[in-house]
Design a protein around this motif. Structure first.
Motif, short mmCIF file in Angstrom:
data_model
loop_
_atom_site.label_atom_id
_atom_site.label_comp_id
_atom_site.label_asym_id
_atom_site.label_seq_id
_atom_site.Cartn_x
_atom_site.Cartn_y
_atom_site.Cartn_z
N PHE A 1 39.92 18.37 -2.51
CA PHE A 1 40.03 18.94 -3.85
C PHE A 1 38.80 18.58 -4.64
N LYS A 2 38.09 19.59 -5.13
CA LYS A 2 36.87 19.36 -5.89
C LYS A 2 37.08 19.73 -7.34
N LEU A 3 36.62 18.86 -8.20
CA LEU A 3 36.73 19.10 -9.63
C LEU A 3 35.50 19.84 -10.11
N TYR A 4 35.64 20.49 -11.26
CA TYR A 4 34.53 21.29 -11.76
C TYR A 4 33.59 20.46 -12.62
N GLY A 5 32.37 20.91 -12.71
CA GLY A 5 31.41 20.31 -13.63
C GLY A 5 30.77 19.05 -13.09
N ASP A 6 29.67 18.68 -13.73
CA ASP A 6 28.95 17.48 -13.34
C ASP A 6 29.38 16.27 -14.15
N VAL A 7 30.07 16.50 -15.26
CA VAL A 7 30.47 15.42 -16.14
C VAL A 7 31.95 15.13 -15.91
N LEU A 8 32.24 13.95 -15.36
CA LEU A 8 33.62 13.61 -15.05
C LEU A 8 34.55 13.72 -16.25
N ASN A 9 34.08 13.37 -17.43
CA ASN A 9 34.93 13.39 -18.61
C ASN A 9 35.49 14.78 -18.90
N ASN A 10 34.89 15.83 -18.33
CA ASN A 10 35.38 17.19 -18.56
C ASN A 10 36.60 17.53 -17.71
N ASN A 11 36.89 16.76 -16.68
CA ASN A 11 37.97 17.08 -15.74
C ASN A 11 39.30 16.55 -16.26
N THR A 12 39.85 17.25 -17.25
CA THR A 12 41.08 16.79 -17.89
C THR A 12 42.31 17.57 -17.48
N GLN A 13 42.15 18.74 -16.89
CA GLN A 13 43.29 19.56 -16.54
C GLN A 13 42.95 20.42 -15.33
N SER A 14 43.86 20.47 -14.35
CA SER A 14 43.60 21.28 -13.16
C SER A 14 44.89 21.49 -12.39
N SER A 15 44.82 22.32 -11.36
CA SER A 15 45.96 22.53 -10.48
C SER A 15 45.47 22.71 -9.05
N PHE A 16 46.37 22.48 -8.11
CA PHE A 16 46.03 22.57 -6.69
C PHE A 16 47.27 23.06 -5.95
N THR A 17 47.09 23.96 -4.99
CA THR A 17 48.20 24.43 -4.16
C THR A 17 48.06 23.81 -2.78
N TYR A 18 49.06 23.02 -2.41
CA TYR A 18 49.07 22.36 -1.10
C TYR A 18 49.86 23.21 -0.12
N LYS A 19 49.18 23.69 0.91
CA LYS A 19 49.78 24.58 1.91
C LYS A 19 50.14 23.84 3.19
N GLY A 20 50.23 22.53 3.13
CA GLY A 20 50.56 21.74 4.31
C GLY A 20 49.32 21.39 5.11
N ALA A 21 49.49 20.46 6.04
CA ALA A 21 48.37 19.96 6.83
C ALA A 21 47.74 21.03 7.71
N THR A 22 48.55 22.01 8.13
CA THR A 22 48.03 23.06 9.02
C THR A 22 47.78 24.37 8.29
N GLY A 23 48.07 24.40 6.98
CA GLY A 23 47.79 25.60 6.19
C GLY A 23 48.87 26.66 6.22
N ASP A 24 49.97 26.40 6.93
CA ASP A 24 51.04 27.39 7.00
C ASP A 24 52.33 26.91 6.33
N GLY A 25 52.18 26.04 5.34
CA GLY A 25 53.33 25.53 4.59
C GLY A 25 53.60 24.07 4.95
N VAL A 26 54.45 23.46 4.15
CA VAL A 26 54.79 22.04 4.31
C VAL A 26 55.79 21.88 5.45
N HIS A 27 55.55 20.89 6.32
CA HIS A 27 56.44 20.62 7.45
C HIS A 27 56.78 19.14 7.55
N GLY A 28 56.88 18.46 6.41
CA GLY A 28 57.22 17.04 6.39
C GLY A 28 57.22 16.53 4.96
N ASP A 29 57.61 15.27 4.80
CA ASP A 29 57.61 14.64 3.49
C ASP A 29 56.21 14.67 2.90
N VAL A 30 56.15 14.75 1.56
CA VAL A 30 54.86 14.83 0.87
C VAL A 30 54.80 13.75 -0.21
#
Length: 168
Positions: free
Chosen positions: A80-109
């Motif tokens: 997961f990469k945050l935007y911008g060069d200034v860390l202080n700007n990274n205050t809000q974001s989202s990420f979609t986790y599709k599981g370790a193999t990319g086809d959905g979750v197949h275990g505890d997370v």
């Protein structure tokens, strides 16, 4: 899960019902995810369990004076990469986790979001326009919290700091 081979002896009419359900797995936010708000959801609904094959949405928002620095899932950096060069700007974001193999979750997370305090740059500019100090090799010294000041001294959000100014 109950599977296998079952033996029946016919003695009357029998109805056998078989119900299949998707596996479901636990979803938890690591308690070390502090100084921000993290929501784990599926289809817009906050969850603590997820069915096999679903994707997990992770919404992150730092508290005031903090920023997002890292996202780990099951202890692994998910790239997961945050935007911008200034860390202080990274205050809000989202990420979609599709599981370790990319086809959905197949275990505890387990999700860990690292939030860190903002640090600000302190720039010191000493001007010597006074005729009283011309030729004396400088206007004097400035100390921040007892340490001789220089540019780019990181000051943490909310910290007090003191300047001591001594003309030459």
């Amino acid at each position: 899960f109950i599977g296998g081979n079952y033996k029946f002896i016919a003695s009357k009419d029998v109805t056998v019902s078989v119900e299949y359900k998707k596996y479901s797995y636990k979803v938890k936010l690591d308690p070390a995810s502090v100084c921000g708000t993290t929501v784990l959801s599926v289809g817009g609904k906050e969850v603590s369990e997820i069915e096999d094959g679903e994707v997990l949405n992770i919404s992150m928002e730092s508290d005031e004076g903090y920023h997002i620095t890292e996202l780990l899932i099951n202890g692994n950096d998910v790239g997961f990469k945050l935007y911008g060069d200034v860390l202080n700007n990274n205050t809000q974001s989202s990420f979609t986790y599709k599981g370790a193999t990319g086809d959905g979750v197949h275990g505890d997370v387990s999700v860990l979001v690292r939030y860190e305090i903002n640090r600000y740059t302190f720039n010191l500019e000493v001007l010597n326009d006074s005729v009283n100090f011309n030729g004396n090799g400088g206007a004097g010294d400035v100390f921040v919290d007892g340490v001789k000041a220089s540019n780019h001294l990181g000051i943490a959000h909310g910290d007090d700091f003191y300047l001591d100014i001594y003309p030459s």
